[in-house]
Design an enzyme around this catalytic site. Structure first.
Site, PDB file in Angstrom:
ATOM      1  N   GLY A   1       0.778  -1.237   0.000  1.00  0.00           N
ATOM      2  CA  GLY A   1       0.000   0.000   0.000  1.00  0.00           C
ATOM      3  C   GLY A   1       0.803   1.277   0.000  1.00  0.00           C
ATOM      4  CB  SER A   2       4.198   2.342  -1.103  1.00  0.00           C
ATOM      5  OG  SER A   2       4.267   2.050  -2.476  1.00  0.00           O
TER       6      SER A   2
ATOM      7  CG  ASN B   1      -4.728  -0.591 -12.068  1.00  0.00           C
ATOM      8  OD1 ASN B   1      -4.450  -0.713 -10.862  1.00  0.00           O
ATOM      9  ND2 ASN B   1      -4.120  -1.292 -13.007  1.00  0.00           N
TER      10      ASN B   1
ATOM     11  CG  HIS C   1       0.548  -1.537 -15.550  1.00  0.00           C
ATOM     12  ND1 HIS C   1       0.308  -2.808 -15.099  1.00  0.00           N
ATOM     13  CD2 HIS C   1       1.532  -1.644 -16.494  1.00  0.00           C
ATOM     14  CE1 HIS C   1       1.092  -3.661 -15.739  1.00  0.00           C
ATOM     15  NE2 HIS C   1       1.845  -2.975 -16.593  1.00  0.00           N
TER      16      HIS C   1
ATOM     17  CG  ASP D   1      -2.710  -4.187 -16.812  1.00  0.00           C
ATOM     18  OD1 ASP D   1      -3.104  -3.576 -15.803  1.00  0.00           O
ATOM     19  OD2 ASP D   1      -1.916  -5.141 -16.771  1.00  0.00           O
TER      20      ASP D   1
ATOM     21  CD  GLU E   1       4.126   2.592  -9.436  1.00  0.00           C
ATOM     22  OE1 GLU E   1       3.176   2.273  -8.724  1.00  0.00           O
ATOM     23  OE2 GLU E   1       4.982   1.773  -9.823  1.00  0.00           O
TER      24      GLU E   1
HETATM   25  C1  GRF Z   1       2.714  -0.700  -7.836  1.00  0.00           C
HETATM   26  O1  GRF Z   1       3.902  -0.885  -8.531  1.00  0.00           O
HETATM   27  C2  GRF Z   1       1.575  -0.432  -8.787  1.00  0.00           C
HETATM   28  O2  GRF Z   1       1.983   0.177  -9.972  1.00  0.00           O
HETATM   29  C3  GRF Z   1       1.060  -1.812  -9.071  1.00  0.00           C
HETATM   30  O3  GRF Z   1       1.218  -2.535  -7.895  1.00  0.00           O
HETATM   31  C4  GRF Z   1       2.262  -1.964  -7.106  1.00  0.00           C
HETATM   32  C5  GRF Z   1       1.661  -1.688  -5.761  1.00  0.00           C
HETATM   33  O4  GRF Z   1       2.596  -1.253  -4.826  1.00  0.00           O
HETATM   34  N1  GRF Z   1      -0.307  -1.778  -9.564  1.00  0.00           N
HETATM   35  P1  GRF Z   1       2.098  -0.676  -3.429  1.00  0.00           P
HETATM   36  O5  GRF Z   1       1.311  -1.775  -2.726  1.00  0.00           O
HETATM   37  O6  GRF Z   1       1.263   0.529  -3.703  1.00  0.00           O
HETATM   38  O7  GRF Z   1       3.370  -0.349  -2.707  1.00  0.00           O
END
Ligand code: GRF
Length: 233
Positions: free
Chosen positions: A13-14, A106, A108, A149, A178
């Protein structure tokens, strides 16, 4: 009116944390609910710490209809307008897709339509990028449909692939972007929802790649902000 948001997460969940931490002035979106399919998802602890309501909805060995109806009930109870998938590894049931047209995003970790689809998650994505010899990668934010996707792309941002990169070093570089891109894209969608307009795809500034090469979070964040402002006209 503020726009009520639910986040779906299966993992650490970062990205969810970056959504929680992003609080610009006059924020349109308000995170009200975290849904996870896994009781051990790190995102659940982050939600509890932030005082966000959580709900575990198991998916394994259940029909999409059963999962869909339970999920829809939780979303309706909390009057949710927008859904953000943040490391949620399951397909979204059709009943939810129909109830939330162009209202589910979403993230990705590669530039779709390349390097996406079933099985393309986590390390597999970055391994495929390195094997392809691509010199640029980066996160994609897209609307969610019934496949993995394939939904319409809302925003992408370039991240350079460097010589000597491993899947881990590349993943870490992409993840930083991200965390800058997703909260801003989510807020952009919430503002569009609030104004009753369609969120148009983001256009990349011409120097996005060169700026990304000299990565400074403040500069990239500023560029992303400016690109979203430009998209709003
Ligand atoms: C991220 O790399 C996101 O792009 C993908 O899953 C990963 C989730 O990482 N969909 P986190 O749990 O948010 O750290």
């Amino acid at each position: 009116m503020s726009v009520s948001v639910a986040v779906f997460a299966s993992g650490g969940g970062s990205n969810f944390q970056s959504l929680l931490d992003y609080q610009p002035e006059d924020c349109s979106g308000r995170i009200e609910l975290l849904i996870s399919d896994r009781p051990d998802a790190g995102a659940l602890q982050r939600a509890e710490k932030a005082g966000i309501q959580t709900r575990i909805i198991p998916v394994k060995n259940r029909s999409q209809d059963a999962v869909g109806l339970e999920t829809l009930e939780a979303l309706e109870q909390n009057e949710i307008h927008v859904i953000l998938l943040a490391g949620y590894l399951r397909l979204i049931p059709p009943v939810i897709i129909q109830a939330y047209p162009r209202l589910i995003l979403n993230i990705h970790p590669a530039l779709l339509p390349s390097f996406g689809g079933k099985g393309m998650w986590g390390r597999h994505v970055h391994e495929a990028v390195l094997a392809s010899g691509a010199s640029v990668t980066g996160p994609t934010i897209h609307f969610v449909d019934e496949e993995y996707d394939t939904g319409a792309i809302l925003a992408q941002w370039p991240v350079p692939v460097m010589s000597g990169d491993t899947p881990e070093t590349l993943a870490a570089r992409v993840l930083k972007v991200e965390h800058l891109l997703y909260p801003r894209a989510a807020e952009y969608l919430c503002r569009a929802v609030e104004r009753g307009v369609q969120a148009e795809p983001l256009k990349l500034p011409a120097d996005a790649v060169s700026v990304a090469e000299a990565f400074s979070p403040e500069t990239v964040a500023g560029q992303i902000d400016a690109a979203f402002r430009a998209a709003e006209g």
